[in-house]
Design a protein around this motif. Structure first.
Motif, PDB file in Angstrom:
ATOM      1  N   ASP A 113     -11.021 -30.159  -5.065  1.00 46.06           N
ATOM      2  CA  ASP A 113     -10.131 -31.293  -5.218  1.00 46.06           C
ATOM      3  C   ASP A 113     -10.778 -32.466  -4.472  1.00 46.06           C
ATOM      4  O   ASP A 113     -10.726 -32.543  -3.260  1.00 46.06           O
ATOM      5  CB  ASP A 113      -8.797 -30.877  -4.579  1.00 46.06           C
ATOM      6  N   THR A 114     -11.460 -33.356  -5.221  1.00 49.26           N
ATOM      7  CA  THR A 114     -12.284 -34.373  -4.573  1.00 49.26           C
ATOM      8  C   THR A 114     -11.527 -35.680  -4.355  1.00 49.26           C
ATOM      9  O   THR A 114     -10.879 -36.182  -5.272  1.00 49.26           O
ATOM     10  CB  THR A 114     -13.540 -34.658  -5.420  1.00 49.26           C
ATOM     11  N   HIS A 115     -11.609 -36.209  -3.135  1.00 45.14           N
ATOM     12  CA  HIS A 115     -10.992 -37.496  -2.816  1.00 45.14           C
ATOM     13  C   HIS A 115     -12.082 -38.463  -2.368  1.00 45.14           C
ATOM     14  O   HIS A 115     -12.633 -38.290  -1.287  1.00 45.14           O
ATOM     15  CB  HIS A 115      -9.982 -37.348  -1.676  1.00 45.14           C
ATOM     16  N   PRO A 116     -12.397 -39.463  -3.174  1.00 48.24           N
ATOM     17  CA  PRO A 116     -13.377 -40.456  -2.722  1.00 48.24           C
ATOM     18  C   PRO A 116     -12.741 -41.356  -1.659  1.00 48.24           C
ATOM     19  O   PRO A 116     -11.744 -42.018  -1.935  1.00 48.24           O
ATOM     20  CB  PRO A 116     -13.711 -41.258  -3.978  1.00 48.24           C
ATOM     21  N   LEU A 117     -13.298 -41.338  -0.453  1.00 48.83           N
ATOM     22  CA  LEU A 117     -12.726 -42.146   0.624  1.00 48.83           C
ATOM     23  C   LEU A 117     -13.197 -43.585   0.520  1.00 48.83           C
ATOM     24  O   LEU A 117     -14.332 -43.848   0.151  1.00 48.83           O
ATOM     25  CB  LEU A 117     -13.161 -41.593   1.983  1.00 48.83           C
TER      26      LEU A 117
END
Lengths: 380, 394
Positions: free
Chosen positions: B178-182
């Motif tokens: 589950d990727t979250h681009p910061l």
């Protein structure tokens, strides 16, 4: 004819004796050749530091951490106890990503359910984000494939069949022209063209703006043209080895793939050099005094680079910007010279761009002659 | 102009003189105003594009089966790319080199048959990475679309073995990420360019214009002496010459911030006061840089030469387009001498990255330290200039 030759010879002397001119045309060209590529010499980024918060603490979670760390893209640089301390590390730029393995990670896997992990990646840099994303998803996918195959085999399916169920199609991505995905390979060829333009434009501008004390007074339009052509031909000949250095030698030295034919390169570089020389002369007639010429031309580099549309398709820019961009020689020159030099295009494939360059060369040359004539003849 | 009895040396007459001279030279507006505005126009235009969509790629479907058409259709639906059929590899190569397409997706002969027989055929995507961002965007679109298309095959091979559709979908990705681009949820890099390019262009303008403004007055000892009398000391003269520009450049920086963060909606998440304070420190440090060059290098054209030579490639060394961690020591050290590097760190922290204000403390301190060192060099330079002036005057 002799007036042209005398102007030509005088220009050679001036290029080597006028300190500001010499330092731009030769000094700066030599120093930038070594100095400008420095940030990109490492080429590809490897082992981007990330942190892992392991709330599960099981064999499976440690196996995943090991796989993530083993990838060439990322390195596990910290194992902070909780997400808050990881966040602090990210703000301080010590790490650029965080993998969060939730509690129950191993249990979900062993029960045959999807067992998600969370990835927080610094998306401030395209390359960094890409590396982290590739490294972590790659490791998770590889481990997932093993889990999936093991489950199928445990369910009584033949191992070779299980493999085709897990991955029925292989997908291969082949990067062309820049196989390592290196930043130097991407940036340097274009930046070199821009450096050539800026140095030659400033040099020619200074030569036009610094008064030529031993110079002859032109007695008519013909003399103006002869003197100007004599001077510009000297500048162009001086530039030949510098262009060869930046377009052929330096890419070779810095390991940038190079496919183009030197003759094709020369044919595209010539109109570019003429256009830039003429622009320098135009600047010298518009802005009086070497200091002002230097000041005005020096600030144009970065805007021109963005204008050139390198890195994004030019068609995405607004119409008026595209029109302005076409008037700057570097726009067409970067396009043509990179295509020939790095992509191995032959002249017919870049014919449109090279004709643009010839058009610019002709246009600016005429304008330079007219402006110079108006100034030097109008004075009397 | 001014009655003799009324004349009192001080900053005011020097400021008046500087403003008069600046207005007489409208050409200064080119580096100060025109170039920053032009860059803003280009980048704002790019911004409206934001992310590349519908990048042209070629598809060479040798199989022409139902499955291969499904794959190409899925790829065509991906927002990043749009497909153009290509008849053979030669045409594909030509189109890539001439720039008409970014990449080429190749689906081999007997693709569908091989999939059904479990022979795991290979699809290949050739893509040009000479234009790095664009090539990678195309890859992202194609790779995701092919994965989706293949997932369909994987699910149906499981449903054929008696699993339900939901079970099969869950089973094909045992460890989903589950990727979250910061700091950049939309993966739009133009935000970072917009927020950082203008300060760097201004840095070049500040240093060169200041070097010019100081340099032309120091070229001529008689003029230097007259100026020192007008201001009542070189320190006052330099302060008074720089002050109008400090306000001008801060105004320009503020104006660009209104455009970048107001009109274009780049995130402004941090602490505004920290942002303003570091901006002032940045402008002052950059001006001192120019003053030092103007005092130490003569004639003025040399001061400008050195100023532009050092400052023009700064954008490559400030760690925005390419991160510091990928650079060698030479580049890191070189990057650290630019005031802009430190200002941009604080600026990106206090706008896009939403960092706590205390993170900006270090770059602020460095800027102040830089200003102090440059001020000392300026004092030494001013002493030298006045000493030369006095010697020549006798």
């Amino acid at each position: 004819m002799t007036i042209l030759l005398r102007a030509h010879i005088r220009e050679w002397r001036r290029m080597f004796t006028q300190w500001p001119v010499f330092s731009v045309l030769i000094g700066a060209a030599a120093i930038y050749a070594v100095f400008y590529p420095q940030p990109y010499l490492n080429e590809a980024l490897r082992d981007v530091p990330i942190a892992v918060v392991d709330l599960d603490g099981t064999t499976a979670s440690r196996d995943l951490i090991r796989r993530v760390d083993a990838s060439a893209d990322v390195a596990v640089a910290a194992i902070p106890p909780d997400a808050d301390s990881a966040r602090r590390l990210i703000y301080q730029r010590n790490i650029h990503g965080l993998v969060l393995i939730p509690k129950g990670f191993e249990r979900e896997i062993s029960h045959g359910r999807p067992s998600p992990i969370a990835l927080y990646a610094d998306a401030g840099y395209f390359l960094v984000y890409q590396r982290i994303s590739n490294g972590v998803t790659g490791a998770a996918r590889a481990m997932g494939a093993e889990v999936e195959t093991a489950r199928l085999v445990a369910g009584g399916i033949d191992p070779s069949v299980a493999e085709t169920i897990v991955e029925p199609v292989r997908f291969t991505a082949v990067p062309l022209f820049n196989p390592q995905g290196g930043y130097a390979t991407y940036l340097l060829p274009a930046a070199f063209v821009l450096i050539l333009q800026q140095l030659l434009m400033i040099g020619a501008g200074l030569l036009g703006a610094i008064p030529d004390e031993k110079g002859e007074e032109p007695r008519g339009f013909g003399d103006v043209v002869s003197i100007l052509l004599g001077r510009m031909s000297a500048q162009l000949i001086l530039e030949c080895p510098i262009f060869a250095l930046y377009l052929i030698v330096l890419p070779h030295v810095y390991g940038v793939p190079r496919l183009g034919d030197p003759l094709d390169l020369a044919f595209a570089a010539l109109p570019f050099a003429i256009a830039v020389c003429a622009l320098g002369q135009i600047a010298a007639t518009v802005f009086r005094g070497p200091a002002v010429v230097q000041l005005v031309l020096a600030t144009m580099g970065l805007p021109f680079f963005f204008l050139s549309g390198f890195g994004w398709p030019a068609s995405m820019m607004p119409e008026f910007v595209q029109a302005a961009a076409r008037l700057v020689p570097s726009t067409a020159a970067i396009d043509a010279l990179v295509r020939i030099g790095q992509l191995g295009a032959t002249l017919p494939l870049v014919a449109a761009t090279v004709s643009t360059l010839w058009g610019l060369a002709g246009g600016y040359l005429v304008l330079a002659i007219v402006l110079t004539a108006r100034r030097s003849l109008g004075r009397r | 102009m001014i009655a003799r009895g009324a004349f009192r040396p001080g900053p005011a007459p020097v400021i008046r003189r500087e403003l008069r001279r600046a207005f007489r030279r409208p050409v200064l507006l080119v580096p100060i105003l025109l170039m920053p505005l032009l860059t803003m126009a280009v980048l704002s235009g790019l911004f409206s594009w934001g992310q590349a969509t519908r990048l042209p790629i070629g598809a060479l479907d040798v199989d022409g089966s139902e499955l291969s058409r499904t794959v190409t259709r899925m790829v065509d639906i991906a927002p990043e790319v749009s497909i153009r059929p290509v008849s053979d590899m030669g045409e594909g190569r030509r189109l890539i080199i001439s720039g008409d397409i970014i990449g080429l997706l190749m689906i081999p002969q007997d693709f569908q048959r091989d999939v059904l027989r479990g022979r795991r055929p290979e699809t290949v995507f050739f893509y040009s990475t000479q234009m790095m961002t664009v090539g990678n965007l195309a890859l992202r679109g194609v790779s995701a679309a092919v994965t989706t298309a293949v997932a369909g095959v994987r699910v149906s091979s499981r449903t054929a073995r008696g699993q339900t559709n939901d079970e099969a979908r869950a089973a094909i990705t045992p460890i989903p990420v589950d990727t979250h681009p910061l700091f950049n949820p939309t993966l739009n890099y133009v935000y970072f360019l917009l927020a950082t390019v203008l300060p760097i262009i201004l840095q070049l303008a500040i240093v060169t214009v200041t070097a010019y403004s100081v340099g032309v007055d120091m070229e001529n000892p008689a003029r230097t002496r007259a100026l020192a009398r007008l201001g009542g000391g070189m320190g006052t003269v330099l302060f008074a010459k720089a002050l109008p520009y400090t306000f001008l450049f801060l105004f320009l920086l503020g104006l660009s911030d209104v455009v970048v963060f107001g009109l274009l909606g780049t995130p402004l998440n941090g602490d505004l006061i920290t942002l303003v304070v570091t901006a002032v420190a940045f402008v002052v440090a950059a001006q001192l840089f120019g003053i030092v060059l103007g005092l130490w290098m003569r004639p003025a054209v040399n001061a400008i030469s050195v100023a532009s030579f050092v400052m023009a490639p700064a954008y490559s060394f400030v760690g925005i387009t390419y991160p510091f961690m990928g650079m060698n020591t030479v580049s890191r050290v070189w990057g650290a001498i630019f005031p802009g590097t430190w200002y941009l760190e604080a600026r990106v922290d206090q706008t896009i990255r939403d960092a706590p204000p205390e993170v900006a403390f270090q770059p602020f301190l460095v800027l102040c330290g830089m200003a102090v060192i440059l001020a000392l060099l300026a004092v030494l330079g001013a002493r030298r200039v006045t000493a030369v002036g006095r010697r020549d005057g006798r």
